[in-house]
Design an enzyme around this catalytic site. Structure first.
Site, PDB file in Angstrom:
ATOM      1  N   TRP A 108       0.811  -1.225   0.000  1.00 54.37           N
ATOM      2  CA  TRP A 108       0.000   0.000   0.000  1.00 54.37           C
ATOM      3  C   TRP A 108       0.840   1.268   0.000  1.00 54.37           C
ATOM      4  O   TRP A 108       0.512   2.240  -0.697  1.00 54.37           O
ATOM      5  CB  TRP A 108      -1.008  -0.031   1.156  1.00 54.37           C
ATOM      6  CG  TRP A 108      -2.009  -1.120   0.902  1.00 54.37           C
ATOM      7  CD1 TRP A 108      -2.126  -2.302   1.572  1.00 54.37           C
ATOM      8  CD2 TRP A 108      -2.977  -1.164  -0.161  1.00 54.37           C
ATOM      9  NE1 TRP A 108      -3.118  -3.071   1.004  1.00 54.37           N
ATOM     10  CE2 TRP A 108      -3.648  -2.399  -0.051  1.00 54.37           C
ATOM     11  CE3 TRP A 108      -3.341  -0.294  -1.190  1.00 54.37           C
ATOM     12  CZ2 TRP A 108      -4.669  -2.785  -0.927  1.00 54.37           C
ATOM     13  CZ3 TRP A 108      -4.352  -0.666  -2.062  1.00 54.37           C
ATOM     14  CH2 TRP A 108      -4.996  -1.892  -1.927  1.00 54.37           C
ATOM     15  N   ASP A 177      -1.065   6.522   6.849  1.00 53.44           N
ATOM     16  CA  ASP A 177      -2.186   5.679   6.418  1.00 53.44           C
ATOM     17  C   ASP A 177      -2.466   4.692   7.557  1.00 53.44           C
ATOM     18  O   ASP A 177      -1.676   3.789   7.816  1.00 53.44           O
ATOM     19  CB  ASP A 177      -1.782   4.930   5.133  1.00 53.44           C
ATOM     20  CG  ASP A 177      -2.852   3.945   4.664  1.00 53.44           C
ATOM     21  OD1 ASP A 177      -3.895   3.825   5.334  1.00 53.44           O
ATOM     22  OD2 ASP A 177      -2.629   3.289   3.621  1.00 53.44           O
ATOM     23  N   LYS A 201     -12.353  -1.577   7.392  1.00 51.70           N
ATOM     24  CA  LYS A 201     -11.656  -2.668   8.084  1.00 51.70           C
ATOM     25  C   LYS A 201     -11.996  -2.637   9.576  1.00 51.70           C
ATOM     26  O   LYS A 201     -12.582  -3.566  10.104  1.00 51.70           O
ATOM     27  CB  LYS A 201     -10.156  -2.560   7.863  1.00 51.70           C
ATOM     28  CG  LYS A 201      -9.816  -2.715   6.382  1.00 51.70           C
ATOM     29  CD  LYS A 201      -8.416  -2.278   6.066  1.00 51.70           C
ATOM     30  CE  LYS A 201      -8.206  -2.047   4.586  1.00 51.70           C
ATOM     31  NZ  LYS A 201      -8.419  -3.241   3.758  1.00 51.70           N
TER      32      LYS A 201
END
Ligand code: PLP
Length: 373
Positions: A108, A177, A201
């Site tokens: 990511w 993040d 999530k």
């Protein structure tokens, strides 16, 4: 396949992921009518008093839970985590020859760095790694004091690599993040310029991305920045510049109520430590039957990645593991296609009892299959 009911499964998916049963029930009620209005969330205008209240209460709950200082805005944005890969450089880079620092520790942060290259010069802080199994020592970091910001992904969902300390980046604003470990541990927001997280999530369903950004970093967007990615526009309009994903914001608010009722972030943090250590203990005491490639210090408490049948994994045993787990109602344990193996995602909604069931299964599976190694 025979139909399964939600009570008979444990959803270990990496995201979208499990929503607590109590929240699912409240969402069902909200589909029919929110707050006694007679109109369900799917049909409610984003300009209505009902939605305006939901929007405000949701950001208020986030502010309280995370103790967000007054000089930070909380935005509820479109575009997912990937939208922020673009929004961050578009809003934060400055100067004639803008540069940003990126820690690349997995899939990511690598994608985020690639996207940022469209808008600025990207300096990779870490030496290039053959595989993502941790974070090289600080003595190997190449930080640029002139960078507009330093970016890192606190929990790499695919590789199961998590920072357990905030990197010290001096005066340069730190951007993080937290998509896959948001609200799973306490955070000192004042150490960051910006924190963001997709909700799907740890805190809800897909469709809303939370952005917590220091006020002095707002208002400098590139003139070509799409309006819905412009932090100033979103801050000025309380995140309702256009039609937001109202249902995702609604679900987020309900999940935050649930987290508060469980004892807040302190409780989530304690559970995360307990759940993940149950699995890592099995892995570490398995004499190599299970293998986690991630270095101890950087093992994720959210996404436990491991192989079955040795360091490289035994394809047949791994297929058998997935099949037998599925028969016991334990779903989505297959690792990301780019890395293979297993991945158990232990987000906030997964209970310690559910993690325990997986631990028991892993022990039993090892006992019955160790001879096949
Ligand atoms: C850590 C992390 N960041 C960013 C993303 C991208 O999020 P999205 O799919 O919402 O764009 C993901 C997706 O799984 C992720 O795990």
């Amino acid at each position: 396949m025979a139909a399964r009911n939600p009570e008979s499964v444990i959803n270990f998916a990496p995201g979208p992921a499990k929503i607590p049963a109590e929240v699912r029930k409240r969402v069902q009620d909200g589909i029919h009518s929110i707050n006694g209005s007679g109109v369900g969330i799917l049909e409610t205008s984003h300009r209505s008093s009902q939605y305006t209240a939901i929007n405000k209460e949701t950001t208020d709950k986030l502010r309280t839970l995370l103790n967000v200082p007054a000089n930070y805005k909380i935005l509820l944005m479109h575009g997912g985590g990937s939208g922020q890969f673009s929004a961050i450089p578009l809003n934060l880079v400055k100067g004639d020859n803008p540069t940003a620092d990126y820690f690349v520790t997995g899939t990511w942060s690598n994608k985020a760095a690639k996207e940022a290259e469209k808008y600025c010069k990207v300096n990779k802080v870490l030496p290039k790694m053959d595989s993502y199994t941790g974070v090289p020592h600080q003595s190997e970091w190449k930080l640029n004091p002139e960078a507009s910001y330093v970016y890192y992904c606190e929990n790499e969902t695919v590789h199961g690599v998590e920072f357990h300390d905030v990197p010290d980046t001096g005066k340069v604003p730190l951007v993080c993040d937290m998509s896959s470990n948001f609200l799973s541990h306490e955070v000192d927001v004042s150490r960051y310029g910006l924190i963001y997280a997709g909700a799907q999530k740890n805190v809800g369903c897909a469709g809303v991305t939370i952005v917590i950004v220091r006020e002095d970093l707002i208002g400098h967007a590139d003139s070509k920045c799409p309006i819905i990615l412009d932090y100033k526009q979103m801050a000025d309009m309380d995140s309702v510049y256009n039609t937001p994903c109202t249902v995702a914001v609604y679900v987020l608010g309900l999940v935050l109520d649930w987290i508060i009722a469980q004892g807040g972030i302190k409780a989530m943090n304690k559970n995360s430590a307990a759940k993940s250590s149950m699995l890592y203990n099995v892995i570490d005491q398995s004499n190599g039957f299970y293998y986690c490639p991630v270095k101890d210090k950087f093992r994720s408490r959210m996404n436990v990645t491991f192989r079955v049948g040795g360091v490289e994994g035994d394809k047949k045993l791994e297929e058998k593991f997935i099949e037998e787990a599925s028969l016991r109602g334990m779903l989505s344990l297959k690792g990301h296609r780019s890395v293979g193996g297993m991945r158990a995602s232990l987000y906030n909604a997964i209970t310690t009892e559910e993690a325990k069931q997986l631990q028991t299964f892993m022990l039993e599976f090892m006992k019955s299959n160790v001879h096949e190694q």
